[in-house]
Design a protein around this motif. Structure first.
Motif, PDB file in Angstrom:
ATOM      1  N   VAL A  71     -31.932 -30.959  65.461  1.00  0.00           N
ATOM      2  CA  VAL A  71     -33.149 -31.719  65.714  1.00  0.00           C
ATOM      3  C   VAL A  71     -34.229 -30.895  66.423  1.00  0.00           C
ATOM      4  O   VAL A  71     -35.423 -31.059  66.178  1.00  0.00           O
ATOM      5  N   TRP A  72     -33.795 -29.955  67.236  1.00  0.00           N
ATOM      6  CA  TRP A  72     -34.773 -29.135  67.962  1.00  0.00           C
ATOM      7  C   TRP A  72     -35.694 -28.396  67.006  1.00  0.00           C
ATOM      8  O   TRP A  72     -36.858 -28.139  67.316  1.00  0.00           O
ATOM      9  N   VAL A  73     -35.193 -28.048  65.799  1.00  0.00           N
ATOM     10  CA  VAL A  73     -36.039 -27.311  64.841  1.00  0.00           C
ATOM     11  C   VAL A  73     -37.211 -28.179  64.396  1.00  0.00           C
ATOM     12  O   VAL A  73     -38.318 -27.690  64.216  1.00  0.00           O
ATOM     13  N   VAL A  74     -36.949 -29.489  64.217  1.00  0.00           N
ATOM     14  CA  VAL A  74     -38.039 -30.388  63.828  1.00  0.00           C
ATOM     15  C   VAL A  74     -39.128 -30.342  64.891  1.00  0.00           C
ATOM     16  O   VAL A  74     -40.328 -30.272  64.583  1.00  0.00           O
ATOM     17  N   GLY A  75     -38.712 -30.331  66.159  1.00  0.00           N
ATOM     18  CA  GLY A  75     -39.692 -30.246  67.244  1.00  0.00           C
ATOM     19  C   GLY A  75     -40.518 -28.972  67.164  1.00  0.00           C
ATOM     20  O   GLY A  75     -41.750 -29.007  67.236  1.00  0.00           O
ATOM     21  N   VAL A  76     -39.834 -27.838  66.955  1.00  0.00           N
ATOM     22  CA  VAL A  76     -40.541 -26.557  66.856  1.00  0.00           C
ATOM     23  C   VAL A  76     -41.501 -26.588  65.661  1.00  0.00           C
ATOM     24  O   VAL A  76     -42.657 -26.162  65.758  1.00  0.00           O
ATOM     25  N   GLY A  77     -41.020 -27.134  64.528  1.00  0.00           N
ATOM     26  CA  GLY A  77     -41.841 -27.183  63.320  1.00  0.00           C
ATOM     27  C   GLY A  77     -43.054 -28.072  63.492  1.00  0.00           C
ATOM     28  O   GLY A  77     -44.159 -27.732  63.057  1.00  0.00           O
ATOM     29  N   VAL A  78     -42.868 -29.220  64.139  1.00  0.00           N
ATOM     30  CA  VAL A  78     -43.992 -30.156  64.299  1.00  0.00           C
ATOM     31  C   VAL A  78     -45.071 -29.555  65.188  1.00  0.00           C
ATOM     32  O   VAL A  78     -46.262 -29.616  64.872  1.00  0.00           O
ATOM     33  N   LEU A  79     -44.656 -28.936  66.302  1.00  0.00           N
ATOM     34  CA  LEU A  79     -45.646 -28.301  67.172  1.00  0.00           C
ATOM     35  C   LEU A  79     -46.388 -27.207  66.388  1.00  0.00           C
ATOM     36  O   LEU A  79     -47.610 -27.062  66.491  1.00  0.00           O
ATOM     37  N   GLY A  80     -45.640 -26.465  65.570  1.00  0.00           N
ATOM     38  CA  GLY A  80     -46.249 -25.403  64.769  1.00  0.00           C
ATOM     39  C   GLY A  80     -47.276 -25.940  63.793  1.00  0.00           C
ATOM     40  O   GLY A  80     -48.375 -25.399  63.685  1.00  0.00           O
ATOM     41  N   ILE A  81     -46.926 -27.020  63.087  1.00  0.00           N
ATOM     42  CA  ILE A  81     -47.866 -27.535  62.081  1.00  0.00           C
ATOM     43  C   ILE A  81     -49.090 -28.147  62.765  1.00  0.00           C
ATOM     44  O   ILE A  81     -50.204 -28.065  62.249  1.00  0.00           O
ATOM     45  N   PRO A 104     -55.323 -20.442  75.631  1.00  0.00           N
ATOM     46  CA  PRO A 104     -54.010 -21.100  75.475  1.00  0.00           C
ATOM     47  C   PRO A 104     -53.585 -21.189  74.011  1.00  0.00           C
ATOM     48  O   PRO A 104     -52.424 -20.947  73.683  1.00  0.00           O
ATOM     49  N   VAL A 105     -54.563 -21.498  73.135  1.00  0.00           N
ATOM     50  CA  VAL A 105     -54.241 -21.597  71.707  1.00  0.00           C
ATOM     51  C   VAL A 105     -53.757 -20.258  71.181  1.00  0.00           C
ATOM     52  O   VAL A 105     -52.796 -20.175  70.416  1.00  0.00           O
ATOM     53  N   ASN A 106     -54.417 -19.176  71.633  1.00  0.00           N
ATOM     54  CA  ASN A 106     -54.007 -17.854  71.155  1.00  0.00           C
ATOM     55  C   ASN A 106     -52.623 -17.464  71.650  1.00  0.00           C
ATOM     56  O   ASN A 106     -51.853 -16.856  70.911  1.00  0.00           O
ATOM     57  N   VAL A 107     -52.313 -17.816  72.894  1.00  0.00           N
ATOM     58  CA  VAL A 107     -50.979 -17.506  73.407  1.00  0.00           C
ATOM     59  C   VAL A 107     -49.933 -18.231  72.563  1.00  0.00           C
ATOM     60  O   VAL A 107     -48.975 -17.630  72.051  1.00  0.00           O
ATOM     61  N   LEU A 108     -50.156 -19.547  72.364  1.00  0.00           N
ATOM     62  CA  LEU A 108     -49.236 -20.329  71.537  1.00  0.00           C
ATOM     63  C   LEU A 108     -49.198 -19.766  70.112  1.00  0.00           C
ATOM     64  O   LEU A 108     -48.136 -19.667  69.492  1.00  0.00           O
ATOM     65  N   GLY A 109     -50.389 -19.372  69.627  1.00  0.00           N
ATOM     66  CA  GLY A 109     -50.475 -18.815  68.280  1.00  0.00           C
ATOM     67  C   GLY A 109     -49.639 -17.565  68.130  1.00  0.00           C
ATOM     68  O   GLY A 109     -48.968 -17.374  67.122  1.00  0.00           O
ATOM     69  N   MET A 110     -49.631 -16.712  69.152  1.00  0.00           N
ATOM     70  CA  MET A 110     -48.841 -15.486  69.079  1.00  0.00           C
ATOM     71  C   MET A 110     -47.345 -15.795  69.138  1.00  0.00           C
ATOM     72  O   MET A 110     -46.549 -15.181  68.425  1.00  0.00           O
ATOM     73  N   VAL A 111     -46.973 -16.757  69.979  1.00  0.00           N
ATOM     74  CA  VAL A 111     -45.563 -17.150  70.057  1.00  0.00           C
ATOM     75  C   VAL A 111     -45.101 -17.616  68.671  1.00  0.00           C
ATOM     76  O   VAL A 111     -44.046 -17.205  68.167  1.00  0.00           O
ATOM     77  N   VAL A 157     -39.933 -14.023  62.277  1.00  0.00           N
ATOM     78  CA  VAL A 157     -38.471 -13.936  62.349  1.00  0.00           C
ATOM     79  C   VAL A 157     -37.846 -14.838  61.277  1.00  0.00           C
ATOM     80  O   VAL A 157     -36.960 -14.408  60.529  1.00  0.00           O
ATOM     81  N   ALA A 158     -38.354 -16.081  61.179  1.00  0.00           N
ATOM     82  CA  ALA A 158     -37.796 -17.001  60.185  1.00  0.00           C
ATOM     83  C   ALA A 158     -37.977 -16.437  58.784  1.00  0.00           C
ATOM     84  O   ALA A 158     -37.070 -16.489  57.943  1.00  0.00           O
ATOM     85  N   SER A 159     -39.171 -15.859  58.528  1.00  0.00           N
ATOM     86  CA  SER A 159     -39.478 -15.341  57.207  1.00  0.00           C
ATOM     87  C   SER A 159     -38.566 -14.170  56.841  1.00  0.00           C
ATOM     88  O   SER A 159     -38.063 -14.078  55.718  1.00  0.00           O
ATOM     89  N   LEU A 160     -38.338 -13.278  57.821  1.00  0.00           N
ATOM     90  CA  LEU A 160     -37.524 -12.098  57.531  1.00  0.00           C
ATOM     91  C   LEU A 160     -36.037 -12.445  57.425  1.00  0.00           C
ATOM     92  O   LEU A 160     -35.305 -11.832  56.655  1.00  0.00           O
ATOM     93  N   ALA A 161     -35.594 -13.451  58.197  1.00  0.00           N
ATOM     94  CA  ALA A 161     -34.165 -13.765  58.211  1.00  0.00           C
ATOM     95  C   ALA A 161     -33.768 -14.620  57.013  1.00  0.00           C
ATOM     96  O   ALA A 161     -32.588 -14.705  56.674  1.00  0.00           O
ATOM     97  N   ALA A 162     -34.755 -15.246  56.351  1.00  0.00           N
ATOM     98  CA  ALA A 162     -34.425 -16.263  55.337  1.00  0.00           C
ATOM     99  C   ALA A 162     -33.624 -15.691  54.169  1.00  0.00           C
ATOM    100  O   ALA A 162     -32.583 -16.237  53.810  1.00  0.00           O
ATOM    101  N   ILE A 163     -34.093 -14.562  53.593  1.00  0.00           N
ATOM    102  CA  ILE A 163     -33.434 -14.075  52.375  1.00  0.00           C
ATOM    103  C   ILE A 163     -32.025 -13.553  52.661  1.00  0.00           C
ATOM    104  O   ILE A 163     -31.085 -13.939  51.961  1.00  0.00           O
ATOM    105  N   PRO A 164     -31.826 -12.717  53.710  1.00  0.00           N
ATOM    106  CA  PRO A 164     -30.439 -12.325  54.021  1.00  0.00           C
ATOM    107  C   PRO A 164     -29.528 -13.532  54.239  1.00  0.00           C
ATOM    108  O   PRO A 164     -28.413 -13.563  53.708  1.00  0.00           O
ATOM    109  N   LEU A 165     -30.018 -14.542  54.972  1.00  0.00           N
ATOM    110  CA  LEU A 165     -29.170 -15.712  55.221  1.00  0.00           C
ATOM    111  C   LEU A 165     -28.887 -16.462  53.924  1.00  0.00           C
ATOM    112  O   LEU A 165     -27.793 -16.986  53.720  1.00  0.00           O
ATOM    113  N   MET A 166     -29.899 -16.510  53.040  1.00  0.00           N
ATOM    114  CA  MET A 166     -29.708 -17.202  51.766  1.00  0.00           C
ATOM    115  C   MET A 166     -28.588 -16.532  50.971  1.00  0.00           C
ATOM    116  O   MET A 166     -27.733 -17.197  50.387  1.00  0.00           O
TER     117      MET A 166
END
Lengths: 135, 409, 160
Positions: free
Chosen positions: B39-49, B379-386, B393-402
């Motif tokens: 469930v924590w991923v949904v939280g991370v994703g929602v804040l991101g979107i 603040p937006v830029n700091v969050l943006g960089m995070v 990381v998600a993008s690079l890890a996706a294909i090996p994990l797949m």
């Protein structure tokens, strides 16, 4: 060994300075109604013929036209498109250069709009409702 | 008063429009296999979107330029074209998944095989794009999509052991029968489902369609900051229903018909009726958004005239491109490939492609030439960089994990 | 005036070694999955997927007899279960077992999967039959026996 004369200093210019690459290249071109027409692929300069000696005091070349057309292939992979592929938008039609290039004329008669017009007349306008105003 | 109504409508449609076939399938699959431990991923994703949609909406309002015009100007034709190809193909995959989703939902309602519904769904999507006003299209599908709240209602009616659910959600751990690599694979899938790039093309182009100016930004910010998190709660409810009913029964979700079983158990036939309306509305709304997005990306990159606010004849190539995309989607589905499978792949590929759209938006949102005084604050830029780091990381890890997990099987 | 932005140059040695490295990495990863793809692993996956499909079918049938599911939704759920079962059966059929023991367990799996498919058909007939024969209870009984054989088989396959 050729020796080069030092370039003449940049003449004082009133107004904005545009960087062709930063402010013109790949910019969206809108016509006088704000309808997108195309993007800028290149510019045409009033340059003298190559290998001619430029007499001192010759005025600096000016932009005579924006060039566009189906030239993305050569821009990406290199090479030179035949000049017949390039479509000119004369500089006198340009009204303003901002985050978009605005033309002072209607896009309807521009040569660069022929693909759009062909698809409109042959396909889209023939489907019922193709000229219906959604607003 | 009118303003309050406008904000309320905006929030409601943002909630109803948040969930699409990707969210539905991924949340149900994850709930049925991992409980609420992701469930924590949904939280991370929602804040991101929220961050991402806000930024692209601001770029569109301040400069009047939509995402892909900016991408071509900033990246040049070569990198821009690579970006366009990636983004466009994944978007096309999502269009296909959404149309398949409409057809599957209609099969659940009618028992007529979904392949029969595919042409109907595609033609209906095209007709709405061809004829219906942008704001009506958005509001109707968004409001009907709200019926998916029945997932939350059903979760309450199922009277789950709330303590156990909270335990799963708070002390996130890999369940015994799953491997760590599948856990992280589905974490990326869930992230991709919440942060689908098409939302951003659509959001920024929609801002141009509706002629936003800077003063409309406050309303859009409220819509996003309130609507998307509530939409995220809806995603969690879908996962919760699956975790309560399907996980104990040993059912790993592979089809849409399994996703609705918990709702039927909790809320009966009335619940079933609501969830079917919600499924059709959510997938139909998302099919409209993704089809329009494919037109937007192409038209903006090549400098064609675009927009639903114009007559189709004034944006001929834009409309033709969308017709061709719908035909391709139909052709892919006609081969009989499982739409749920397409969905599962499309969310992971969305995660892979996220940096392609995220990075240019982040750069332009800091460019005073486009943004004037409305550049990103600190603040937006700091969050943006995070988020840039998380997305990379998600993008690079996706294909090996797949490959390691055999796509999560 | 053409303004070149990024005129690419020929791939350097550096770039080539990067390419080789990434291909090797991908090959390594595929190797990881290839190893676990033996007969018993395929059987275990197929039996697990089928058990999930049968469980979903039983849940749907139970909801149907409780009046919580419409005929259309139930029959779609049963169709989906049957489809998942067929897909598992196809993966088992594609196996080429080398030892007599492998052959025997493959045969046993196919028999169990066929029982399950027959159970699903009974359940489907029960949903559509107007006169109660077969009844929903018959359907559930057939599915339950399928589920029991699957769980026995699962224990056997997983113990390997």
């Amino acid at each position: 060994m050729k020796t080069y004369r030092p370039l003449a200093p940049v003449p004082p210019i009133a107004g904005r300075i545009l960087d062709a690459q930063l402010h013109l290249l790949d910019r969206q071109v809108l016509d006088n109604d704000g309808v997108p027409v195309t993007t800028v692929d290149d510019v045409e300069l009033s340059a003298p013929e190559e290998e001619t000696v430029i007499a001192p005091g010759t005025p600096a070349p000016i932009i005579t036209a924006l060039l566009t057309g189906p030239v993305l292939g050569t821009r990406i992979f290199g090479g030179r498109p035949p000049s017949s592929r390039l479509v000119r938008i004369p500089w006198k039609d340009v009204a303003d250069v901002g985050v978009v290039v605005r033309l002072g004329v209607s896009g309807e008669n521009l040569e660069s709009g022929w693909v759009e017009r062909w698809i409109r007349d042959k396909i889209i306008a023939r489907i019922p409702g193709g000229r219906h105003d959604p607003r | 008063m009118k303003r309050v109504l406008g904000v309320a409508l905006g929030i409601l449609t943002a909630i109803g429009g948040f969930v699409d076939i990707g969210d539905l399938v991924t949340n149900a699959v994850v709930g049925s296999r991992f409980g609420l431990s992701l469930v924590w991923v949904v939280g991370v994703g929602v804040l991101g979107i929220c961050l991402f949609a806000n930024m692209s909406g601001r770029v569109a309002a301040a400069s009047g330029r939509a995402t892909f015009e900016v991408i071509r100007e900033r990246l040049g034709p070569r990198a821009g074209l690579v970006n366009l190809s990636g983004s466009f193909l994944i978007n096309l995959m999502t269009v296909t998944a959404e149309i398949g989703g409409i057809a599957l939902a209609l099969q659940l309602a009618s028992s007529v095989h979904y392949l029969m519904w595919i042409p109907v769904a595609a033609v209906a999507v095209w007709l709405v794009i061809w004829r219906v006003k942008f704001s009506i299209m958005e509001n109707v599908t968004g409001l009907l999509g709200l019926t998916l709240i029945v997932f939350a209602v059903a979760l309450f009616l199922l009277k789950p052991d709330w303590g156990a659910l909270a335990g799963q959600a708070l002390a996130a751990a890999v369940p015994a029968e799953e491997t760590a690599s599948s856990y992280w694979y589905y974490a990326i899938a869930l992230f991709g489902a919440a942060m689908t790039p098409y939302e951003v093309f659509f959001f920024s182009s929609g801002a141009v369609e509706e002629g936003w100016s800077i003063k409309d930004l406050i309303q859009s910010r409220i819509d996003v900051l309130v609507g998307f998190p509530l939409g995220g709660l809806l995603s969690v409810a879908i996962a919760g229903c699956a975790a309560v009913v399907l996980l104990p029964a040993g059912i790993a979700v592979t089809s849409l018909s399994q996703i609705i079983l918990p709702v039927a158990e909790g809320a009966g036939k009335v619940g079933l009726a609501f969830v079917l309306v919600g499924l059709v509305a959510a997938t139909f709304g998302a099919a409209l958004e993704t089809t329009l997005s494919s037109g937007y990306t192409l038209a903006q990159f090549f400098g064609w005239s675009w927009g639903k606010f114009r007559r189709p004849a004034q944006a001929a190539r834009f409309h033709l491109a969308m017709i061709i995309c719908l035909l391709i989607g139909m052709a892919v589905l006609a081969t009989g490939v499982d739409p749920v499978l397409i969905t599962e792949y499309s969310v992971v590929f969305s995660a892979i492609a996220l940096p392609l759209t995220y990075l240019p938006i982040l750069i332009v949102a800091n460019d005073p030439q486009y943004m004037g005084e409305h550049v990103n604050g600190r603040p937006v830029n700091v969050l943006g960089m995070v988020y840039l780091v998380i997305i990379l990381v998600a993008s690079l890890a996706a294909i090996p994990l797949m490959i390691v997990t055999g796509a999560g099987s | 005036m053409e303004v070149p932005i990024w005129w690419g140059n020929a791939p350097s040695a550096h770039r080539r070694s990067l390419l080789v490295l990434s291909v090797a990495f991908l090959a390594f990863l595929t190797g990881c999955t290839g190893q676990s793809g033996g007969t018993w692993h395929v059987l275990s996956t197929a039996v697990g997927d089928s058990a999930s499909a049968i469980a979903a079918a039983r849940l749907a049938l139970g909801l149907d007899s409780a009046g919580k599911l419409t005929t259309a939704a139930t029959s779609t759920a049963l169709d989906d279960a049957l489809r998942e079962l067929q897909a598992s059966r196809d993966t088992v059929l594609r196996l080429t077992p080398s030892t007599p023991e492998d052959r025997a367990v493959r045969q046993e799996t196919l028999t169990v999967l066929d029982t399950c498919a027959a159970g699903l058909t009974t359940a489907r007939d029960a949903v559509f039959s107007g006169n109660g024969s077969p009844s929903l209870a018959d359907g559930d009984r057939a599915l339950k026996s399928g589920a029991d054989s699957l769980s026995q088989l699962k224990t056997k396959v997983d113990s390997k």
